[in-house]
Write an enzyme that holds these catalytic residues in place. Structure first.
Site, PDB file in Angstrom:
ATOM      1  N   ALA A  75       0.231   5.427   8.267  1.00  0.00           N
ATOM      2  CA  ALA A  75      -0.749   5.512   7.187  1.00  0.00           C
ATOM      3  C   ALA A  75      -1.078   4.116   6.661  1.00  0.00           C
ATOM      4  O   ALA A  75      -0.241   3.208   6.676  1.00  0.00           O
ATOM      5  CB  ALA A  75      -0.218   6.395   6.058  1.00  0.00           C
ATOM      6  N   GLY A 123       4.158   6.589  10.236  1.00  0.00           N
ATOM      7  CA  GLY A 123       3.407   7.683  10.832  1.00  0.00           C
ATOM      8  C   GLY A 123       3.163   7.495  12.316  1.00  0.00           C
ATOM      9  O   GLY A 123       3.063   8.465  13.061  1.00  0.00           O
ATOM     10  N   GLU A 126       6.085   8.827  13.876  1.00  0.00           N
ATOM     11  CA  GLU A 126       6.033  10.281  13.772  1.00  0.00           C
ATOM     12  C   GLU A 126       5.108  10.871  14.833  1.00  0.00           C
ATOM     13  O   GLU A 126       5.370  11.952  15.371  1.00  0.00           O
ATOM     14  CB  GLU A 126       5.581  10.688  12.369  1.00  0.00           C
ATOM     15  N   GLU A 146       9.847   4.264   5.870  1.00  0.00           N
ATOM     16  CA  GLU A 146       9.359   4.821   4.608  1.00  0.00           C
ATOM     17  C   GLU A 146      10.342   4.650   3.467  1.00  0.00           C
ATOM     18  O   GLU A 146       9.948   4.379   2.318  1.00  0.00           O
ATOM     19  CB  GLU A 146       9.030   6.311   4.786  1.00  0.00           C
TER      20      GLU A 146
END
Length: 276
Positions: A75, A123, A126, A146
């Site tokens: 992100a 992300g 991920e 994070e």
């Protein structure tokens, strides 16, 4: 013209689409100045592309990669920070976007292969954890940082990592926020193959071609069975779920009949587009 039945959605700001082999879609994240971090607009682009890909009968498998030295940094934290300001609309916060983490939480029907060309952070990591196959450059690095930014990896990687690498390794990786090498991720089972950076897309496309030669319907059904086994606790429950849905549809399609007929006639099958 794209070798598809329907035109792909427009992707002018973040994604570049190409078709390196029959029935194979190559998606390149192209925001190198921001390490291919995803703005809200970029997330909407990717969400639209995955929905189109799953419904496009002439495509069977996708490869996703990055541009420059990064696969994706996840992100866009600068945009996320701005959306958290006191005068911002709470409903507009990046983490609340309906298209948030469109690959890390994607279930979909068709397989996606990650060609990890460089940094896969947050992300971006991920994304990798949720891909069906992963080819990584030898110098690629992975992290869920994070916790170092006061947030959490809420895009689906945490429970998926547990299933892939086990509690202790997943805890070490996610709670420390440390980097892991491509070789370490291969040893843990997250990465299928490590290759030199200049070969990473080529190798991912090679895997995609191997998959795309098979029955489009059988690909969808087989992937569904694999995913059910990964996500559902009971093995028999996962089998029953696939039998009731994808297997039932597979038996009603023409590709199953064609595959059996081609075998009996000792010839290569002539597949039709998937209707599952």
């Amino acid at each position: 013209m794209a070798p598809t039945e329907t035109p792909p959605p427009p992707t002018p700001t973040f994604l570049k689409l190409s078709y390196p082999a029959p029935r194979v879609l190559l998606i390149r994240m192209d925001r190198p100045s921001a390490l291919n971090a995803m703005s809200t607009a970029a997330q909407w682009e990717m969400d639209a592309v995955w929905k189109w890909f799953d419904e496009e009968a002439l495509l069977s498998v996708a490869v996703i990669t990055g541009t420059g030295r990064a696969f994706s940094a996840g992100a866009d934290l600068k945009e996320w920070n701005s959306s958290m300001s006191s005068d911002a609309d709470p409903g507009s916060r990046m983490g609340n976007a309906p298209a948030f983490t469109p690959l890390s939480r994607r279930r979909g029907k068709k397989p996606v292969i990650a060609a990890v060309n460089g940094l896969a952070m947050g992300g971006g990591c991920e994304f990798v954890v949720n891909c069906d196959l992963v080819v990584a450059a030898a110098d690629a690095r992975f992290a869920l940082p994070e916790v170092r930014r006061g947030i959490a990896a809420i895009g689906g990687a945490l429970p998926r990592l547990i299933r892939t690498v086990g509690l202790q390794r997943a805890s070490e990786f996610a709670l420390t926020g440390r980097d892991a090498t491509a070789q370490e991720m291969e040893m843990w089972g997250v990465v299928n193959k490590v290759v030199p950076r200049e070969r990473v897309v080529q190798e991912a496309v090679r895997y995609a071609e191997m998959i795309a030669r098979n029955s489009p319907d059988a690909i969808v059904c087989t992937r569904a069975g694999l995913r059910q086994g990964w996500e559902v606790a009971s093995v028999e429950g996962a089998v029953e779920c696939t039998l009731e849905r994808e297997w039932a549809e597979l038996q009603r399609g023409e590709n199953m009949l064609e595959g059996l007929k081609a075998f009996a006639e000792k010839r290569e099958p002539r597949w039709k587009g998937s209707r599952l």
